[in-house]
Motif scaffolding. Structure first.
Motif, mmCIF file in Angstrom:
data_model
loop_
_atom_site.group_PDB
_atom_site.id
_atom_site.type_symbol
_atom_site.label_atom_id
_atom_site.label_comp_id
_atom_site.label_asym_id
_atom_site.label_seq_id
_atom_site.Cartn_x
_atom_site.Cartn_y
_atom_site.Cartn_z
ATOM 1 N N ARG A 86 1.015 3.980 -2.956
ATOM 2 C CA ARG A 86 0.647 5.350 -2.624
ATOM 3 C C ARG A 86 1.752 6.335 -3.008
ATOM 4 O O ARG A 86 1.499 7.376 -3.595
ATOM 5 C CB ARG A 86 0.330 5.451 -1.126
ATOM 6 C CG ARG A 86 -0.339 6.731 -0.703
ATOM 7 C CD ARG A 86 -0.674 6.706 0.770
ATOM 8 N NE ARG A 86 0.500 6.767 1.621
ATOM 9 C CZ ARG A 86 1.220 7.875 1.833
ATOM 10 N NH1 ARG A 86 0.900 8.991 1.253
ATOM 11 N NH2 ARG A 86 2.268 7.847 2.620
ATOM 12 N N ARG A 87 2.971 6.001 -2.713
ATOM 13 C CA ARG A 87 4.089 6.902 -3.025
ATOM 14 C C ARG A 87 4.330 7.017 -4.528
ATOM 15 O O ARG A 87 4.632 8.091 -5.038
ATOM 16 C CB ARG A 87 5.346 6.457 -2.291
ATOM 17 C CG ARG A 87 5.221 6.736 -0.797
ATOM 18 C CD ARG A 87 6.364 6.181 0.006
ATOM 19 N NE ARG A 87 6.118 6.383 1.412
ATOM 20 C CZ ARG A 87 6.460 7.481 2.089
ATOM 21 N NH1 ARG A 87 7.051 8.477 1.474
ATOM 22 N NH2 ARG A 87 6.200 7.583 3.374
ATOM 23 N N HIS B 297 1.443 9.246 -5.836
ATOM 24 C CA HIS B 297 1.631 10.660 -5.490
ATOM 25 C C HIS B 297 2.704 11.310 -6.360
ATOM 26 O O HIS B 297 2.545 12.441 -6.810
ATOM 27 C CB HIS B 297 1.988 10.819 -4.006
ATOM 28 C CG HIS B 297 0.794 10.808 -3.123
ATOM 29 N ND1 HIS B 297 0.025 11.918 -2.882
ATOM 30 C CD2 HIS B 297 0.210 9.795 -2.434
ATOM 31 C CE1 HIS B 297 -0.964 11.600 -2.086
ATOM 32 N NE2 HIS B 297 -0.881 10.317 -1.801
ATOM 33 N N ARG C 218 0.834 -1.216 0.000
ATOM 34 C CA ARG C 218 0.000 0.000 0.000
ATOM 35 C C ARG C 218 0.865 1.261 0.000
ATOM 36 O O ARG C 218 0.614 2.202 -0.742
ATOM 37 C CB ARG C 218 -0.940 -0.037 1.208
ATOM 38 C CG ARG C 218 -1.946 1.095 1.243
ATOM 39 C CD ARG C 218 -2.926 0.953 2.402
ATOM 40 N NE ARG C 218 -2.264 0.912 3.693
ATOM 41 C CZ ARG C 218 -2.159 -0.172 4.467
ATOM 42 N NH1 ARG C 218 -2.681 -1.316 4.089
ATOM 43 N NH2 ARG C 218 -1.536 -0.128 5.628
ATOM 44 N N GLU C 219 1.923 1.269 0.817
ATOM 45 C CA GLU C 219 2.817 2.434 0.882
ATOM 46 C C GLU C 219 3.537 2.648 -0.445
ATOM 47 O O GLU C 219 3.681 3.774 -0.901
ATOM 48 C CB GLU C 219 3.851 2.261 1.995
ATOM 49 C CG GLU C 219 3.447 2.812 3.323
ATOM 50 C CD GLU C 219 3.153 4.308 3.283
ATOM 51 O OE1 GLU C 219 4.037 5.106 2.929
ATOM 52 O OE2 GLU C 219 2.027 4.672 3.612
ATOM 53 N N THR D 131 -7.983 6.411 -5.581
ATOM 54 C CA THR D 131 -8.061 5.902 -4.211
ATOM 55 C C THR D 131 -6.690 5.951 -3.510
ATOM 56 O O THR D 131 -6.631 5.844 -2.304
ATOM 57 C CB THR D 131 -8.601 4.458 -4.166
ATOM 58 O OG1 THR D 131 -7.703 3.612 -4.886
ATOM 59 C CG2 THR D 131 -9.996 4.376 -4.758
ATOM 60 N N LEU D 132 -5.630 6.092 -4.297
ATOM 61 C CA LEU D 132 -4.281 6.131 -3.720
ATOM 62 C C LEU D 132 -3.820 7.543 -3.409
ATOM 63 O O LEU D 132 -2.862 7.720 -2.660
ATOM 64 C CB LEU D 132 -3.280 5.473 -4.693
ATOM 65 C CG LEU D 132 -3.518 3.995 -4.989
ATOM 66 C CD1 LEU D 132 -2.641 3.545 -6.141
ATOM 67 C CD2 LEU D 132 -3.268 3.161 -3.751
#
Length: 146
Positions: A95-96, A99, A91-92, A144-145
């Motif tokens: 997400r990164r 972004h 997930r991290e 969603t991220l």
């Protein structure tokens, strides 16, 4: 003096062995089941740094800290950790990556993000760099991220 010398003169033997290095690739797709485009290396390293940039990075280099964190997440994702830790690492990373793609305004084919981990290494005695894909995530909606 024998005890003080190792503290004054640094040793570059931080690790017992040099192993394969993880690289993160990403692809964007129009739909989760749709055809994906080409894989792109996430945040590739700059091939040449100026002397000024090297000096600046000695003092201020948040991008390298982020890259080291992603390497730690990749290594943890490949370990035999518990399911919660593995889910957190994936997930991290997702997400990164999402972004950074959003910050840079990348739009390469869709709203669904997928990442893969490649471990690259150089066999002893050669200049050839080999890569092996060791993990591919499911598709995740970018919105969603973020």
């Amino acid at each position: 003096m024998r005890l003080l010398l190792p503290a004054v003169v640094p040793s570059w033997r931080f690790f017992d062995a040099v192993t394969a290095s993880p690289r993160i690739d990403y692809v964007l797709a129009a739909s989760p089941g749709g055809a994906s485009g080409d894989w792109h290396e996430f945040d590739p390293r700059v091939p040449v740094l100026s002397a000024r940039m090297m000096l600046r990075r000695l003092v201020w280099n948040p991008a390298w800290n982020e890259a080291l964190y992603l390497v730690s997440l990749a290594e943890r994702l490949m370990s035999n950790a518990d399911p919660a830790t593995l889910a957190h690492s994936e997930r991290e990373m997702l997400r990164r990556v999402a972004h950074q793609l959003h910050r840079k305004g990348y739009d390469r084919g869709g709203d669904w993000l997928r990442i893969r981990l490649r471990f690259v290494h150089r066999p002893p005695g050669t200049d050839e760099v080999l890569g092996e894909v060791v993990y591919v995530s499911d598709h995740h909606r970018l919105s969603t991220l973020l």
